[in-house]
Design an enzyme around this catalytic site. Structure first.
Site, PDB file in Angstrom:
ATOM      1  CB  CYS A 141      -0.936  -0.005   1.201  1.00  0.00           C
ATOM      2  SG  CYS A 141      -1.997   1.442   1.274  1.00  0.00           S
ATOM      3  CB  CYS A 144      -0.609   2.543   4.025  1.00  0.00           C
ATOM      4  SG  CYS A 144      -2.047   1.805   3.277  1.00  0.00           S
ATOM      5  CG  ASP A 145       3.119   1.228   4.557  1.00  0.00           C
ATOM      6  OD1 ASP A 145       2.648   1.767   5.575  1.00  0.00           O
ATOM      7  OD2 ASP A 145       2.925   0.037   4.271  1.00  0.00           O
TER       8      ASP A 145
END
Ligand code: NDP
Length: 316
Positions: A141, A144-145
């Protein structure tokens, strides 16, 4: 199987942000929800490290902590959270009908309403080095990261819309993005392909696959292989993003709930209603487009409100 099914008003299958948010709303509406957590209590967020994009956490929060807090919040209003996996379902097609769900192949629950929040599972390549470094620089992701790799060199695998979108997202944050596409063309829409090819710090490699992810505790590099020539090349990176698609967790609903070609549940209009009265779907199991914790939580809320209204209509 035990003879006497347990009957409840609202059964929630799945314990990610969608399931727990549905539980918070359902419990507050006195629907006395029971949540079955599934095999991965807390869902996909328990495999990420820091969550920096969920509103209300100015300093960020790590995924597992956030999921424990969501569970506690649901329990505070009386949600009954149980560890267990739904293994079979028998939905009634009648309005006001009773739905039957089997847990762990042995216990039968009957419910007036069912909220399905079973999520989707990111696909991985399956290489041992990739699996070993999940959480150590390998992520599925970018949204997200990606932020943790600000100014650094990263790589992304995949040639679909997700990979193209995430590659351009990463290119904004990172120094350089090497994009590995296994064929001689991308599957992504033309517009997305254009965005990739016109972004100067994306190094697009066709016919290229991963031979090995390099690094002991954290990702330090990548050995790539050209699948036409067999030529190998090593590059230094700190983050590797796998964007080769997701699989919605809908196998047990096949034949009973409408789903698209990829297996995502189809909901009606802006609601969370499925084709079965009293059965609702929220979170990634019905969303291949946004797939964020906050959007999943939003649809979890909607599912609980839809369930509450449905029960009120059936009772009147
Ligand atoms: P897709 O299934 O569309 O694409 C997967 C990509 O990963 C393909 O390029 C595929 O290659 C590649 N791939 C699969 N397995 C491997 C492997 N083992 N090794 C290397 N590469 C591999 O998934 P997406 O997640 O990209 O998209 C899912 C759906 O969501 C699509 O319908 C997409 O259009 C949609 N979507 C739309 C967006 C938007 O409109 N903004 C944003 C994101 C997704 P190959 O082509 O060779 O099979």
């Amino acid at each position: 199987m035990s003879n006497q099914p347990e009957h409840i008003k609202t059964l929630i299958i799945g314990s990610g942000p969608a399931g727990y948010t549905a539980a918070i709303y359902a419990a507050r509406a006195d629907l006395k929800p029971v949540v079955y957590t599934g095999l991965e209590p807390g869902g996909q967020l328990t495999t990420t490290t820091e969550v920096d994009n969920f509103p209300g956490y100015p300093e960020g929060v790590d995924g597992p902590t956030m999921m424990v807090q969501l569970q506690q919040q649901a329990e505070r209003f009386g949600t009954d959270v149980r560890i267990g996996m739904a293994t079979a379902v028998e939905f009634s097609k009648e309005v006001g009908g009773i739905h039957s769900v089997t847990i762990d192949n042995e216990k039968e629950i009957t419910a007036d309403t069912v909220i399905i929040s079973t999520g989707a599972t990111a696909k991985y390549l399956g290489l041992p080095s990739e699996q070993r470094l999940r959480g150590g620089g390998v992520s599925a992701c970018a949204v997200c990261d990606g932020f943790f790799y600000k100014g650094q060199d990263v790589a992304i695998v995949g040639g679909g819309d997700t990979a193209a979108e995430e590659a351009t997202y990463l290119a904004n944050i990172c120094n350089k993005v090497t994009m590995l596409v296994r064929k001689d063309r991308m599957r992504a829409s033309k517009a997305m392909q254009h965005r990739v090819t016109s972004t100067p710090n994306i190094d697009l490699r066709y016919n290229t696959e991963i031979d090995e992810v390099l690094g002991d505790q954290v990702v330090e590099g990548l050995r790539m292989v050209n699948n036409q020539t067999g030529q190998k090349e090593e590059i230094a990176i700190t983050g590797l993003f796998i964007a080769i698609g997701h699989k919605p967790n809908t196998d047990i609903f096949k034949g009973q709930l409408d789903m698209d070609d990829a297996g995502y549940l189809i909901t009606q209009g802006k609601s969370t209603k499925t084709n079965i009265p009293g059965v609702f779907a929220s979170g990634d199991v019905q969303d291949k487009e946004y797939r964020q914790a906050v959007t999943a939580a939003g649809t979890g809320c909607m599912a609980a409100l839809d369930a509450e209204r449905y029960l009120a209509e059936v009772a009147s």
